[in-house]
Design a protein around this motif. Sequence first.
Motif, PDB file in Angstrom:
ATOM      1  N   ARG A  90       0.836  -1.191   0.000  1.00  0.00           N
ATOM      2  CA  ARG A  90       0.000   0.000   0.000  1.00  0.00           C
ATOM      3  C   ARG A  90       0.872   1.243   0.000  1.00  0.00           C
ATOM      4  O   ARG A  90       1.881   1.296   0.700  1.00  0.00           O
ATOM      5  CB  ARG A  90      -0.881  -0.013   1.248  1.00  0.00           C
ATOM      6  CG  ARG A  90      -1.817   1.138   1.299  1.00  0.00           C
ATOM      7  CD  ARG A  90      -2.742   1.065   2.483  1.00  0.00           C
ATOM      8  NE  ARG A  90      -3.742   2.097   2.363  1.00  0.00           N
ATOM      9  CZ  ARG A  90      -4.706   2.295   3.233  1.00  0.00           C
ATOM     10  NH1 ARG A  90      -4.817   1.524   4.281  1.00  0.00           N
ATOM     11  NH2 ARG A  90      -5.572   3.257   3.050  1.00  0.00           N
ATOM     12  N   CYS A  91       0.492   2.245  -0.814  1.00  0.00           N
ATOM     13  CA  CYS A  91       1.194   3.525  -0.772  1.00  0.00           C
ATOM     14  C   CYS A  91       0.174   4.634  -0.560  1.00  0.00           C
ATOM     15  O   CYS A  91      -1.025   4.371  -0.488  1.00  0.00           O
ATOM     16  CB  CYS A  91       1.987   3.756  -2.065  1.00  0.00           C
ATOM     17  SG  CYS A  91       0.979   4.159  -3.499  1.00  0.00           S
ATOM     18  N   GLU A 121      -1.022   6.732  -2.478  1.00  0.00           N
ATOM     19  CA  GLU A 121      -1.940   6.980  -3.594  1.00  0.00           C
ATOM     20  C   GLU A 121      -2.900   5.817  -3.843  1.00  0.00           C
ATOM     21  O   GLU A 121      -3.799   5.931  -4.666  1.00  0.00           O
ATOM     22  CB  GLU A 121      -1.140   7.258  -4.869  1.00  0.00           C
ATOM     23  CG  GLU A 121      -0.395   8.578  -4.811  1.00  0.00           C
ATOM     24  CD  GLU A 121       0.259   8.978  -6.109  1.00  0.00           C
ATOM     25  OE1 GLU A 121       0.489   8.091  -6.960  1.00  0.00           O
ATOM     26  OE2 GLU A 121       0.566  10.160  -6.249  1.00  0.00           O
ATOM     27  N   CYS A 122      -2.685   4.691  -3.166  1.00  0.00           N
ATOM     28  CA  CYS A 122      -3.511   3.498  -3.407  1.00  0.00           C
ATOM     29  C   CYS A 122      -4.995   3.776  -3.171  1.00  0.00           C
ATOM     30  O   CYS A 122      -5.363   4.359  -2.152  1.00  0.00           O
ATOM     31  CB  CYS A 122      -3.105   2.377  -2.448  1.00  0.00           C
ATOM     32  SG  CYS A 122      -1.919   1.223  -3.144  1.00  0.00           S
ATOM     33  N   HIS A 131      -4.253   0.467  -7.999  1.00  0.00           N
ATOM     34  CA  HIS A 131      -4.005   1.699  -8.739  1.00  0.00           C
ATOM     35  C   HIS A 131      -4.701   1.602 -10.081  1.00  0.00           C
ATOM     36  O   HIS A 131      -4.544   0.619 -10.789  1.00  0.00           O
ATOM     37  CB  HIS A 131      -2.504   1.866  -9.044  1.00  0.00           C
ATOM     38  CG  HIS A 131      -1.717   2.367  -7.894  1.00  0.00           C
ATOM     39  ND1 HIS A 131      -1.046   3.557  -7.918  1.00  0.00           N
ATOM     40  CD2 HIS A 131      -1.495   1.836  -6.680  1.00  0.00           C
ATOM     41  CE1 HIS A 131      -0.439   3.733  -6.759  1.00  0.00           C
ATOM     42  NE2 HIS A 131      -0.697   2.703  -5.985  1.00  0.00           N
ATOM     43  N   HIS A 156       6.497  -0.592  -5.860  1.00  0.00           N
ATOM     44  CA  HIS A 156       5.315   0.149  -5.468  1.00  0.00           C
ATOM     45  C   HIS A 156       5.666   1.443  -4.739  1.00  0.00           C
ATOM     46  O   HIS A 156       5.103   2.489  -4.996  1.00  0.00           O
ATOM     47  CB  HIS A 156       4.445  -0.763  -4.601  1.00  0.00           C
ATOM     48  CG  HIS A 156       3.059  -0.238  -4.465  1.00  0.00           C
ATOM     49  ND1 HIS A 156       2.065  -0.911  -3.851  1.00  0.00           N
ATOM     50  CD2 HIS A 156       2.503   0.926  -4.872  1.00  0.00           C
ATOM     51  CE1 HIS A 156       0.969  -0.196  -3.884  1.00  0.00           C
ATOM     52  NE2 HIS A 156       1.209   0.919  -4.496  1.00  0.00           N
TER      53      HIS A 156
END
Length: 449
Positions: free
Chosen positions: A148-149, A151-152, A166, A367
């Motif tokens: 998970r980042c 922007e996810c 994404h 990621h």
Amino acid sequence: MPKVSKHLNAANLIDQVCKCLDEIPDHRPNHCPNGIPFPNFAKSAFAMMHQKYDSLLTFDSDRADPVILHNLATMYHVQDQKVPCDTRMREVLDPIEPAQFRKPFKKLFSLIQRNKLLKAFEYQCGDLKDWYLMPVDGTGLFYSGKCRCQECCVKNKGKPNEAYYHNLLGGCIVHPDQKVVMPFAPEAIVQQDGDNKNDCEQNAIKRYLAHVKREHPHLKLVILLDGLFADNPTIELIKSYGWHFIIVAKDGNHKSLIEAMDALCDQEQLSYHKIIDEEQGTRHWFRFANDVPLNASKLTQNVNVLDYVETDSEGKRHTWCWVTDIELTKDTVEAVMRGGRCRWHIENQTFNTLKNQGYSLEHNYGHGKQHLATNLAYLTFLAFMVDQIQEMASPEFKKALKERARGVRTYLWKVITRVFLSWMLEGWDELFDALIYGIKPGRVQINTS
Ligand SMILES: [Zn+2]
């Protein structure tokens, strides 16, 4: 066919891309002046996408090879023979703002315009003479139950099967008679866009269109969209930019519109047109009305509605319905139909090529925590854009495609990569000469020194 131009060959296109990548500001605090030059990170990643590596690890394994180091310098302007390892590449590309990667797209687009390449994409429909069809749509990039980042987007929020993904929006200029497409910079759909997929895509498209308008204020566009986007705010925005639209209408999304068409049919207020194509054995049937309310709301936009049925030579029927602001008459319905059907080019000629025909848009190169996934997707689109321009207008690419690859571009890309990995080259001209005229056979020379 468009004219070929020496300005639109690989050497010049990649030179222009690299000049833009050189300008991205270095965000590394106190970086060692003798370390890896900052532009080498983006240029190496771009080279990896353009040579269609399917993983960062494979690229990492190759980066010490003297042939590849040499070619990265002569063909992708990677300086001082310093190519980052996979971990460092991820770390350094991650914090770069994705907007920094828009500039090379704009640069390439201005080259296309200057060399009059857009002439081949001009769309004619009634009074519209030199307009361009631009489909925009969303596509998946990445899906994970773990990584998970920031922007996810999140699916099944708070549940045991919570997952992260994404998506991005892609758009390009297309034409019914052109195999290639001219892409614009994609737009990441991020968590902040909304709580569900529909909200996310509807919010992201407004940002996408605003970017295109800002960067290309004089471009006359007919926007082609899926029914998901056929809402009043999107249509208002398109009109406010002075553009036109052709949007798919579906029963599920446009119940009152379909009912309004049925009512007009009962009142015998619809117009009809028919075209028989003797050569192809197909029949085209059109039913249309202008100035119909898009939905039941009092403040709704009025749109023009085109129902279309194609019956092919085997008697199979294919049906479509579009809403548009182009006036529908017997003289325009065929052109509107041809324009509307071009929406398929974003799915077939763009996303499918990027996922299944050489590029690896869905592969997980890494990621990151901030923008890595998005930035690598931008670079994949950029590599695709360079190749599309070459295919359309580079004399040496066209010659190599015809003579070396019998017209099969995925095969040509493979041969390009094979030569890139095997021979020290002084540049792109030498690579294409090798493809067109052949390389003299020779024995492997073992270096035992
Ligand atoms: Zn993410």
